[in-house]
Design a protein around this motif. Sequence first.
Motif, PDB file in Angstrom:
ATOM      1  N   ASP A 186       0.830  -1.215   0.000  1.00 33.95           N
ATOM      2  CA  ASP A 186       0.000   0.000   0.000  1.00 33.95           C
ATOM      3  C   ASP A 186       0.861   1.261   0.000  1.00 33.95           C
ATOM      4  OD1 ASP A 186       0.608  -1.051   2.628  1.00 33.95           O
ATOM      5  OD2 ASP A 186      -0.502   0.648   3.435  1.00 33.95           O
ATOM      6  N   GLY A 226       2.098   1.743  -3.417  1.00 29.60           N
ATOM      7  CA  GLY A 226       0.977   2.268  -4.205  1.00 29.60           C
ATOM      8  C   GLY A 226       0.785   3.763  -4.004  1.00 29.60           C
ATOM      9  N   GLU A 227       0.880   4.201  -2.755  1.00 26.93           N
ATOM     10  CA  GLU A 227       0.735   5.641  -2.451  1.00 26.93           C
ATOM     11  C   GLU A 227       1.784   6.462  -3.188  1.00 26.93           C
ATOM     12  OE1 GLU A 227      -0.959   6.575   2.016  1.00 26.93           O
ATOM     13  OE2 GLU A 227       1.058   5.806   1.807  1.00 26.93           O
ATOM     14  N   ALA A 249       3.570   5.565  -5.845  1.00 25.82           N
ATOM     15  CA  ALA A 249       3.392   5.468  -7.293  1.00 25.82           C
ATOM     16  C   ALA A 249       2.244   6.367  -7.767  1.00 25.82           C
ATOM     17  CB  ALA A 249       3.138   4.014  -7.693  1.00 25.82           C
ATOM     18  N   GLU A 250       1.212   6.484  -6.953  1.00 25.15           N
ATOM     19  CA  GLU A 250       0.073   7.343  -7.307  1.00 25.15           C
ATOM     20  C   GLU A 250       0.521   8.801  -7.358  1.00 25.15           C
ATOM     21  OE1 GLU A 250      -2.833   6.104  -8.151  1.00 25.15           O
ATOM     22  OE2 GLU A 250      -3.889   7.994  -8.408  1.00 25.15           O
ATOM     23  N   ARG A 251       1.279   9.204  -6.305  1.00 28.53           N
ATOM     24  CA  ARG A 251       1.788  10.596  -6.284  1.00 28.53           C
ATOM     25  C   ARG A 251       2.670  10.870  -7.496  1.00 28.53           C
ATOM     26  NH1 ARG A 251       2.895   9.567  -0.734  1.00 28.53           N
ATOM     27  NH2 ARG A 251       5.097   9.221  -1.217  1.00 28.53           N
ATOM     28  N   VAL A 302       2.486  -0.653 -11.981  1.00 29.40           N
ATOM     29  CA  VAL A 302       3.443  -1.067 -10.946  1.00 29.40           C
ATOM     30  C   VAL A 302       3.509  -2.588 -10.882  1.00 29.40           C
ATOM     31  CG1 VAL A 302       3.959  -1.087  -8.472  1.00 29.40           C
ATOM     32  CG2 VAL A 302       3.011   0.978  -9.513  1.00 29.40           C
ATOM     33  N   LYS A 350      -3.508  -1.869  -4.804  1.00 25.87           N
ATOM     34  CA  LYS A 350      -4.628  -1.228  -5.515  1.00 25.87           C
ATOM     35  C   LYS A 350      -5.420  -0.280  -4.611  1.00 25.87           C
ATOM     36  CE  LYS A 350      -6.457  -1.553  -9.177  1.00 25.87           C
ATOM     37  NZ  LYS A 350      -6.230  -0.560 -10.281  1.00 25.87           N
ATOM     38  N   LYS A 357      -4.368   1.999  -2.898  1.00 26.33           N
ATOM     39  CA  LYS A 357      -3.807   3.358  -2.927  1.00 26.33           C
ATOM     40  C   LYS A 357      -3.361   3.800  -4.323  1.00 26.33           C
ATOM     41  CE  LYS A 357      -4.211   3.973   1.470  1.00 26.33           C
ATOM     42  NZ  LYS A 357      -3.236   3.641   2.463  1.00 26.33           N
ATOM     43  N   PHE A 358      -3.578   2.932  -5.312  1.00 21.97           N
ATOM     44  CA  PHE A 358      -3.023   3.207  -6.638  1.00 21.97           C
ATOM     45  C   PHE A 358      -4.076   2.930  -7.707  1.00 21.97           C
ATOM     46  CE2 PHE A 358      -0.483   1.563 -10.335  1.00 21.97           C
ATOM     47  CZ  PHE A 358       0.104   2.782 -10.676  1.00 21.97           C
ATOM     48  N   THR A 359      -4.254   3.867  -8.612  1.00 22.85           N
ATOM     49  CA  THR A 359      -5.342   3.721  -9.586  1.00 22.85           C
ATOM     50  C   THR A 359      -4.895   3.113 -10.924  1.00 22.85           C
ATOM     51  OG1 THR A 359      -4.942   6.019 -10.247  1.00 22.85           O
ATOM     52  CG2 THR A 359      -6.698   5.643  -8.650  1.00 22.85           C
ATOM     53  N   VAL A 367      -1.625  -3.014 -11.916  1.00 19.40           N
ATOM     54  CA  VAL A 367      -0.687  -3.626 -10.966  1.00 19.40           C
ATOM     55  C   VAL A 367      -0.401  -5.075 -11.347  1.00 19.40           C
ATOM     56  CG1 VAL A 367      -1.415  -2.170  -9.031  1.00 19.40           C
ATOM     57  CG2 VAL A 367      -2.537  -4.380  -9.414  1.00 19.40           C
TER      58      VAL A 367
END
Length: 282
Positions: free
Chosen positions: A227, A230-231, A233-235, A241, A264, A266-268, A271
Amino acid sequence: MKITFLGTGSPESHARRASSGYLVEVGNDRILLDCGGGVVSRLIESGRLPSDITHLFFTHLHTDHMMDYGRLIHAAWDEGLVSMQVTGPAPIASVTEKLFGEDGVFSTDLRARTENQGSQEVWLARGGTLPRAWPLPKVTEVEPGFTFEGYGWKLTSCSAPHAQPWLTCMAFRIEAEGKSFVYSGDSALCPEVEALTQGADVLLHWCYRMKEETSNTFIASMSPSPDQIGEMAERAGVKKVFITHIRKKTDTEAGRTEALVDLKSKFTGEVGVAEDLTTIRL
Ligand SMILES: [Zn+2]
């Protein structure tokens, strides 16, 4: 750019996963990132040979990222390639000298193969010429932040917090044909790696810890959970990913599913869990 995951495991012996190694192919260049135990066998299984490798880069010199180095260079030499371009942190030059130098680990083998008449005749019969040179990798020691310009591709790097001060550790980004691929190496989250990751088409990030494994605070601080990856990678606006460096303990259907669900959360983007011998094209 074609990327083949050759080794997606950890230092543990694991039939499903070799230790770290990733092949990136751009044009006529075949770039190997890390060369942990089992990677040379996976390379051959993938359809490539050790002598096909044009560039080898090491993120760091933990054995699970370099145990097959000697095998790769020796096998490439056996196929007729004397000199491979090798780039990595110190002490890769001294490691190379200790393996292939005049008094190196392989010096008795190399003397026998190049001086014994029987071995020479076998070499000539295979199309070689005499005298036969020893393997001579072209080694360049680098610091985090180094860049490398290939033909139609570029590699950039930054420091990756992992095993300092014992080891210099890096993350890599390769750009080619308008696409970008980032390999975290083994890395804690940090602003430098996040900056290197900005807008990447694919981020391959090590994942050594599940979300619930928090009892060892040092390991937790140095090993982001799915998670947290994911955070970040989202930023950074990453498109896809893959997590890698998978341990046996979590390498179950349930463990892989849990990791992807957490990632997922935290990431849209897309994956995946990296698997040995999987190929992706960018
Ligand atoms: Zn490591």
